[in-house]
Design a protein around this motif. Structure first.
Motif, short mmCIF file in Angstrom:
data_model
loop_
_atom_site.label_atom_id
_atom_site.label_comp_id
_atom_site.label_asym_id
_atom_site.label_seq_id
_atom_site.Cartn_x
_atom_site.Cartn_y
_atom_site.Cartn_z
N GLU A 173 38.11 41.43 40.06
CA GLU A 173 36.88 41.55 40.85
C GLU A 173 36.43 40.15 41.23
O GLU A 173 36.71 39.18 40.54
CB GLU A 173 35.78 42.22 40.01
CG GLU A 173 36.10 43.62 39.54
CD GLU A 173 36.09 44.63 40.67
OE1 GLU A 173 35.24 44.50 41.56
OE2 GLU A 173 36.95 45.52 40.64
N ASN A 174 35.72 40.04 42.34
CA ASN A 174 35.20 38.74 42.75
C ASN A 174 33.84 38.50 42.11
O ASN A 174 32.96 39.33 42.19
CB ASN A 174 35.07 38.66 44.27
CG ASN A 174 36.39 38.40 44.93
OD1 ASN A 174 37.27 37.78 44.36
ND2 ASN A 174 36.53 38.85 46.16
N ASP A 175 33.70 37.35 41.46
CA ASP A 175 32.43 36.89 40.91
C ASP A 175 31.89 35.82 41.84
O ASP A 175 32.66 35.09 42.45
CB ASP A 175 32.61 36.28 39.52
CG ASP A 175 33.01 37.29 38.45
OD1 ASP A 175 32.91 38.51 38.72
OD2 ASP A 175 33.41 36.86 37.35
N THR B 213 28.08 42.20 43.16
CA THR B 213 28.88 41.08 42.67
C THR B 213 28.22 40.46 41.45
O THR B 213 27.00 40.26 41.42
CB THR B 213 29.02 40.01 43.77
OG1 THR B 213 29.57 40.62 44.92
CG2 THR B 213 29.89 38.86 43.33
N SER C 154 30.56 30.26 45.73
CA SER C 154 31.95 30.60 45.98
C SER C 154 32.32 31.86 45.24
O SER C 154 31.87 32.10 44.12
CB SER C 154 32.86 29.47 45.50
OG SER C 154 32.51 28.26 46.10
N LEU C 155 33.16 32.66 45.87
CA LEU C 155 33.68 33.86 45.23
C LEU C 155 35.03 33.54 44.59
O LEU C 155 35.90 32.95 45.23
CB LEU C 155 33.86 35.00 46.23
CG LEU C 155 32.57 35.65 46.72
CD1 LEU C 155 32.88 36.63 47.84
CD2 LEU C 155 31.88 36.38 45.59
N PHE C 156 35.19 33.92 43.33
CA PHE C 156 36.45 33.75 42.63
C PHE C 156 36.75 35.02 41.85
O PHE C 156 35.84 35.64 41.31
CB PHE C 156 36.38 32.58 41.63
CG PHE C 156 36.25 31.25 42.29
CD1 PHE C 156 37.35 30.63 42.89
CD2 PHE C 156 35.03 30.60 42.33
CE1 PHE C 156 37.22 29.40 43.50
CE2 PHE C 156 34.89 29.36 42.92
CZ PHE C 156 36.00 28.76 43.51
N PRO C 157 38.03 35.41 41.78
CA PRO C 157 38.36 36.61 40.99
C PRO C 157 38.15 36.38 39.50
O PRO C 157 38.39 35.29 39.00
CB PRO C 157 39.84 36.86 41.30
CG PRO C 157 40.31 35.73 42.13
CD PRO C 157 39.17 34.81 42.42
N ASP C 158 37.67 37.42 38.83
CA ASP C 158 37.54 37.35 37.37
C ASP C 158 38.80 37.92 36.74
O ASP C 158 39.79 38.18 37.43
CB ASP C 158 36.27 38.08 36.89
CG ASP C 158 36.28 39.57 37.17
OD1 ASP C 158 37.35 40.12 37.53
OD2 ASP C 158 35.22 40.19 37.02
#
Length: 159
Positions: free
Chosen positions: A10-12, A116, A2-6
């Protein structure tokens, strides 16, 4: 995965290395040859390399599942390598790299993550994962990003 904002927006990419459906995880069912043997998963290889005793290594390598290989690898035994803490990251890197070279679709999946940041989302593992408070070392994510950089360099050299 899953992509989540840091914190910087930015997406981590958060993932679990023990998810068998995640092609970048250690439990993904992609075999490869290393150390003169065929290993069913990176988890089997990683756990097997903890031991200097061939019989112990074979028990781990022949485990029915990556989970059972992990359980066998966590049993402290007199044949545990003395240098394990010094070599464990190198062992993991070799396993991931050779698996990616053996299965080009895995190399593509890793390269497709772009730039990423990859994070091993583990609440309890502060070495391989990010830990509950996200302050862990995330060594598994770093291994993946290092292998990705190496694959990218190799591809650029071929072009």
């Amino acid at each position: 995965m899953s992509l989540f904002p840091d914190d910087n927006g930015e997406n981590d990419l958060f993932m679990s290395r023990t998810d068998p459906d995640n092609p970048l995880g250690t439990h993904a069912p992609y075999s490869f040859e290393l150390e003169g043997k065929v290993w069913p998963t990176v988890e089997h290889y990683f756990q097997g390399m903890k031991f200097t005793d061939d019989n112990r290594q074979e028990k781990v390598r022949n485990a029915d599942t990556p989970g059972k290989a992990g359980k066998l690898g966590r049993k402290r035994h007199k044949s545990l390598r003395r240098d394990w803490k010094q070599v464990r990251e190198t062992v993991m890197t070799r396993g991931i790299y050779v698996r990616c070279r053996t299965h080009p679709e895995l190399a593509e999946a890793l390269l497709d993550t772009g730039d990423t940041k990859i994070v091993e989302n583990s609440n309890f593992d502060y070495f391989w994962g990010c830990g509950r408070d996200r302050r862990g070392d995330n060594r598994y994510g770093k291994v993946l990003m290092n292998v990705r950089a190496r694959l990218r360099e190799e591809r650029a050299a071929q072009d």
